[in-house]
Write a protein that holds these residues in place. Sequence first.
Motif, PDB file in Angstrom:
ATOM      1  N   ASN A  71      32.096  20.414  -1.943  1.00  0.00           N
ATOM      2  CA  ASN A  71      32.510  19.557  -0.830  1.00  0.00           C
ATOM      3  C   ASN A  71      31.303  18.990  -0.091  1.00  0.00           C
ATOM      4  OD1 ASN A  71      35.227  20.013  -1.389  1.00  0.00           O
ATOM      5  ND2 ASN A  71      35.426  21.639   0.132  1.00  0.00           N
ATOM      6  N   THR A  72      30.271  19.801   0.092  1.00  0.00           N
ATOM      7  CA  THR A  72      29.046  19.339   0.751  1.00  0.00           C
ATOM      8  C   THR A  72      28.409  18.213  -0.051  1.00  0.00           C
ATOM      9  OG1 THR A  72      28.653  21.478   1.807  1.00  0.00           O
ATOM     10  CG2 THR A  72      26.733  20.044   1.512  1.00  0.00           C
ATOM     11  N   ALA A  75      30.480  15.006   0.201  1.00  0.00           N
ATOM     12  CA  ALA A  75      30.318  14.369   1.515  1.00  0.00           C
ATOM     13  C   ALA A  75      29.002  13.594   1.598  1.00  0.00           C
ATOM     14  CB  ALA A  75      30.393  15.415   2.616  1.00  0.00           C
ATOM     15  N   ARG A  78      27.422   8.703  -2.036  1.00  0.00           N
ATOM     16  CA  ARG A  78      27.829   7.344  -1.688  1.00  0.00           C
ATOM     17  C   ARG A  78      28.177   6.541  -2.942  1.00  0.00           C
ATOM     18  NH1 ARG A  78      28.749   9.719   1.937  1.00  0.00           N
ATOM     19  NH2 ARG A  78      27.656   9.893   3.898  1.00  0.00           N
ATOM     20  N   ARG A 149      35.645   7.926  -6.204  1.00  0.00           N
ATOM     21  CA  ARG A 149      35.561   8.328  -4.792  1.00  0.00           C
ATOM     22  C   ARG A 149      36.887   8.063  -4.074  1.00  0.00           C
ATOM     23  NH1 ARG A 149      32.301   9.518  -1.296  1.00  0.00           N
ATOM     24  NH2 ARG A 149      30.420   9.111  -2.451  1.00  0.00           N
ATOM     25  N   LEU A 153      38.787  10.897  -1.889  1.00  0.00           N
ATOM     26  CA  LEU A 153      39.071  10.744  -0.461  1.00  0.00           C
ATOM     27  C   LEU A 153      40.574  10.841  -0.172  1.00  0.00           C
ATOM     28  CD1 LEU A 153      36.547   7.896   0.422  1.00  0.00           C
ATOM     29  CD2 LEU A 153      36.356  10.338   0.971  1.00  0.00           C
ATOM     30  N   GLU A 157      39.317  17.333   0.053  1.00  0.00           N
ATOM     31  CA  GLU A 157      38.323  18.270  -0.478  1.00  0.00           C
ATOM     32  C   GLU A 157      38.959  19.406  -1.273  1.00  0.00           C
ATOM     33  OE1 GLU A 157      36.280  19.567   3.075  1.00  0.00           O
ATOM     34  OE2 GLU A 157      34.780  17.998   2.806  1.00  0.00           O
TER      35      GLU A 157
END
Length: 174
Positions: A71-72, A75, A78, A149, A153, A157
Amino acid sequence: MISIDVIIPTYNSAGLLTDALDSIDAQTLAPHRVLVVDDGSTDDAVARSTAGRSNVTVIRRPNGGVSAARNTGAAASRADALLFLDHDDLLTPSALATLAGAIGSAPRIEMVHGMMREFVDPNSPPPPGVRTTERVLTSRLSGSSLVMRSLWLRVGELREGMSQGEWIDWIDRA
């Protein structure tokens, strides 16, 4: 072509991370970034494995488990798509190109799964009683799945705190 970030959660990888990173360096389609998430390691494997690799970003966090580390990394990403590679997994040289080609073949595809080959590492043979037969099979494991992505989203997560099956849970929700 879509951009891909490869996210590698790691904890005390004992040198396995170097091989995983080498397999990423050998890709015919280079990832946008490689995000190594050090989940509170107490060894120096991350520093040794990432030294001199300009395409690798190391993110350090307190130990929270593989879901928290993935998850980190997600996040911090990009890129258009994410691939979560475990520190003891290897990619074949055309893995990212093949997965990107498949996911880009139609605008509505948001996740693709590839093939995997289970193998026995000659440097670390399994303990007695563990399967040692090598085989190739279709896989929905994180290291052989490319996720857009937009889907990540929408689904959310990985559930943190699960001792196993966190990726299967995410796939089910997707």
